[in-house]
Design a protein around this motif. Structure first.
Motif, PDB file in Angstrom:
ATOM      1  N   PHE A   1       0.849  -1.181   0.000  1.00 43.89           N
ATOM      2  CA  PHE A   1       0.000   0.000   0.000  1.00 43.89           C
ATOM      3  C   PHE A   1       0.890   1.238   0.000  1.00 43.89           C
ATOM      4  O   PHE A   1       1.940   1.248   0.642  1.00 43.89           O
ATOM      5  CB  PHE A   1      -0.899   0.023   1.232  1.00 43.89           C
ATOM      6  N   PRO A   2       0.497   2.305  -0.701  1.00 45.34           N
ATOM      7  CA  PRO A   2       1.336   3.511  -0.751  1.00 45.34           C
ATOM      8  C   PRO A   2       1.490   4.194   0.593  1.00 45.34           C
ATOM      9  O   PRO A   2       2.462   4.908   0.842  1.00 45.34           O
ATOM     10  CB  PRO A   2       0.612   4.401  -1.759  1.00 45.34           C
ATOM     11  N   CYS A   3       0.520   3.987   1.483  1.00 44.90           N
ATOM     12  CA  CYS A   3       0.549   4.576   2.825  1.00 44.90           C
ATOM     13  C   CYS A   3      -0.575   3.923   3.623  1.00 44.90           C
ATOM     14  O   CYS A   3      -1.406   3.199   3.061  1.00 44.90           O
ATOM     15  CB  CYS A   3       0.363   6.093   2.764  1.00 44.90           C
TER      16      CYS A   3
ATOM     17  N   ARG B   1      11.764   1.232 -10.445  1.00 45.22           N
ATOM     18  CA  ARG B   1      12.413   1.362  -9.127  1.00 45.22           C
ATOM     19  C   ARG B   1      11.515   2.213  -8.250  1.00 45.22           C
ATOM     20  O   ARG B   1      10.636   2.918  -8.740  1.00 45.22           O
ATOM     21  CB  ARG B   1      13.797   2.038  -9.281  1.00 45.22           C
ATOM     22  N   ARG B   2      11.733   2.140  -6.994  1.00 40.45           N
ATOM     23  CA  ARG B   2      10.963   2.971  -6.070  1.00 40.45           C
ATOM     24  C   ARG B   2      11.347   4.432  -6.241  1.00 40.45           C
ATOM     25  O   ARG B   2      12.532   4.748  -6.327  1.00 40.45           O
ATOM     26  CB  ARG B   2      11.177   2.534  -4.625  1.00 40.45           C
ATOM     27  N   THR B   3      10.352   5.280  -6.249  1.00 41.31           N
ATOM     28  CA  THR B   3      10.630   6.710  -6.462  1.00 41.31           C
ATOM     29  C   THR B   3      10.094   7.521  -5.297  1.00 41.31           C
ATOM     30  O   THR B   3       9.130   8.239  -5.412  1.00 41.31           O
ATOM     31  CB  THR B   3       9.988   7.195  -7.771  1.00 41.31           C
ATOM     32  N   GLY B   4      10.700   7.329  -4.130  1.00 43.97           N
ATOM     33  CA  GLY B   4      10.302   8.100  -2.964  1.00 43.97           C
ATOM     34  C   GLY B   4       9.301   7.340  -2.118  1.00 43.97           C
ATOM     35  O   GLY B   4       8.333   6.786  -2.625  1.00 43.97           O
ATOM     36  N   GLY B   5       9.558   7.319  -0.792  1.00 43.14           N
ATOM     37  CA  GLY B   5       8.674   6.569   0.097  1.00 43.14           C
ATOM     38  C   GLY B   5       8.674   5.114  -0.299  1.00 43.14           C
ATOM     39  O   GLY B   5       9.693   4.495  -0.483  1.00 43.14           O
ATOM     40  N   VAL B   6       7.487   4.546  -0.426  1.00 40.16           N
ATOM     41  CA  VAL B   6       7.386   3.173  -0.935  1.00 40.16           C
ATOM     42  C   VAL B   6       7.133   3.226  -2.432  1.00 40.16           C
ATOM     43  O   VAL B   6       7.059   2.235  -3.076  1.00 40.16           O
ATOM     44  CB  VAL B   6       6.262   2.383  -0.229  1.00 40.16           C
TER      45      VAL B   6
ATOM     46  N   CYS C   1      -2.623  10.694   6.190  1.00 38.27           N
ATOM     47  CA  CYS C   1      -1.604  10.169   7.105  1.00 38.27           C
ATOM     48  C   CYS C   1      -0.710  11.285   7.646  1.00 38.27           C
ATOM     49  O   CYS C   1      -0.403  12.248   6.946  1.00 38.27           O
ATOM     50  CB  CYS C   1      -0.744   9.125   6.395  1.00 38.27           C
ATOM     51  N   LYS C   2      -0.266  11.119   8.868  1.00 40.68           N
ATOM     52  CA  LYS C   2       0.686  12.050   9.463  1.00 40.68           C
ATOM     53  C   LYS C   2       2.099  11.639   9.025  1.00 40.68           C
ATOM     54  O   LYS C   2       2.338  10.494   8.652  1.00 40.68           O
ATOM     55  CB  LYS C   2       0.570  12.023  10.986  1.00 40.68           C
ATOM     56  N   ILE C   3       3.005  12.591   9.100  1.00 45.81           N
ATOM     57  CA  ILE C   3       4.393  12.339   8.676  1.00 45.81           C
ATOM     58  C   ILE C   3       4.976  11.126   9.391  1.00 45.81           C
ATOM     59  O   ILE C   3       5.605  10.258   8.775  1.00 45.81           O
ATOM     60  CB  ILE C   3       5.280  13.575   8.921  1.00 45.81           C
ATOM     61  N   LYS C   4       4.753  11.028  10.689  1.00 43.92           N
ATOM     62  CA  LYS C   4       5.302   9.908  11.446  1.00 43.92           C
ATOM     63  C   LYS C   4       4.725   8.585  10.958  1.00 43.92           C
ATOM     64  O   LYS C   4       5.442   7.575  10.871  1.00 43.92           O
ATOM     65  CB  LYS C   4       5.013  10.098  12.937  1.00 43.92           C
ATOM     66  N   GLU C   5       3.428   8.588  10.631  1.00 46.79           N
ATOM     67  CA  GLU C   5       2.793   7.371  10.126  1.00 46.79           C
ATOM     68  C   GLU C   5       3.394   6.957   8.794  1.00 46.79           C
ATOM     69  O   GLU C   5       3.616   5.765   8.543  1.00 46.79           O
ATOM     70  CB  GLU C   5       1.288   7.593   9.973  1.00 46.79           C
ATOM     71  N   LEU C   6       3.663   7.942   7.933  1.00 38.51           N
ATOM     72  CA  LEU C   6       4.278   7.649   6.640  1.00 38.51           C
ATOM     73  C   LEU C   6       5.679   7.080   6.819  1.00 38.51           C
ATOM     74  O   LEU C   6       6.057   6.103   6.167  1.00 38.51           O
ATOM     75  CB  LEU C   6       4.334   8.920   5.787  1.00 38.51           C
ATOM     76  N   GLN C   7       6.442   7.691   7.719  1.00 39.79           N
ATOM     77  CA  GLN C   7       7.814   7.238   7.951  1.00 39.79           C
ATOM     78  C   GLN C   7       7.838   5.805   8.479  1.00 39.79           C
ATOM     79  O   GLN C   7       8.657   4.988   8.051  1.00 39.79           O
ATOM     80  CB  GLN C   7       8.511   8.181   8.937  1.00 39.79           C
ATOM     81  N   GLU C   8       6.923   5.494   9.390  1.00 41.68           N
ATOM     82  CA  GLU C   8       6.853   4.144   9.948  1.00 41.68           C
ATOM     83  C   GLU C   8       6.425   3.131   8.875  1.00 41.68           C
ATOM     84  O   GLU C   8       6.934   2.011   8.824  1.00 41.68           O
ATOM     85  CB  GLU C   8       5.873   4.117  11.121  1.00 41.68           C
ATOM     86  N   HIS C   9       5.493   3.560   8.018  1.00 43.66           N
ATOM     87  CA  HIS C   9       5.023   2.688   6.941  1.00 43.66           C
ATOM     88  C   HIS C   9       6.148   2.381   5.962  1.00 43.66           C
ATOM     89  O   HIS C   9       6.340   1.227   5.563  1.00 43.66           O
ATOM     90  CB  HIS C   9       3.860   3.373   6.211  1.00 43.66           C
TER      91      HIS C   9
END
Length: 199
Positions: free
Chosen positions: A61-63, A194-199, A77-85
């Motif tokens: 999932f993207p987030c 390839r992954r382009t940022g985040g997931v 999503c909050k920044i922390k949630e995105l980072q943890e994901h």
């Protein structure tokens, strides 16, 4: 599931084809469309055991809310949630990555008409088998390709594993093209998976 049942997402279908030729792990980033793509991929790769799937391939999932990067919906999503994901879904090996998208309304409506759907899994597998039989003695990089790759390494901060995997993917693309050498367009396409940022 047959790839003909996937509405739109031609980029993901192309990624499946390349992964099948090169026997690469593949991940589909997205929501319901990604699940459909994985089901179709498993059916193509393991026609007799599709339900078991490929342990090296997955849906991500993207987030947490599923809307990150969506042009129509807002990610809550909050920044922390995105980072943890993103940390939880970090890649442990080079993987062919493709992003799936929700098809626009016109495309979805047209897809309801079976006569307007695209090619089948059988069509794709004929190309895959033909590419697998196409085995030139070697696929070396020439001077122009090294220059192109160097620019890509600097632009995208690619690791050694990512560089080697990109070259392997470009070889699979060359085989699909029935080419006897890797061309810049093969390498350029390989860099898209390839992954382009985040997931």
């Amino acid at each position: 599931m047959d790839i003909q049942e996937i509405c739109g997402n031609e980029h993901a279908k192309r990624a499946m084809e390349i992964a099948l030729v090169g026997d690469f792990p593949i991940e589909f980033i997205g929501m319901s469309e990604a699940k459909r793509c994985l089901a179709a991929y498993n059916t193509a790769r393991y026609p007799d055991h599709a339900s078991e799937g490929d342990p090296g391939s997955s849906v991500v999932f993207p987030c947490p809310c599923g809307n990150f990067g969506d042009q129509q919906k807002t990610c809550t999503c909050k920044i922390k949630e995105l980072q943890e994901h993103w940390k939880l879904n970090a890649l442990t090996q080079p993987t062919l990555t493709t992003y799936t998208k929700r098809p626009p309304a016109d495309t979805l409506i047209a897809h309801l008409d079976p006569s307007k759907r695209g090619e089948t899994t059988a069509d794709m597998m004929r190309r895959v088998r033909s590419a697998q039989r196409h085995t030139p003695k070697e696929y070396n990089l020439n001077k122009d390709l090294f220059s192109f790759l160097k620019a890509a390494i600097e632009r995208f901060s690619l690791s050694q594993d990512e560089v080697e995997f990109t070259i392997d993917v470009s070889r699979a693309i060359a085989r699909l093209s029935q080419a006897d050498s890797i061309l810049i367009q093969h390498l350029a396409e390989a860099l898209q998976y390839r992954r382009t940022g985040g997931v």
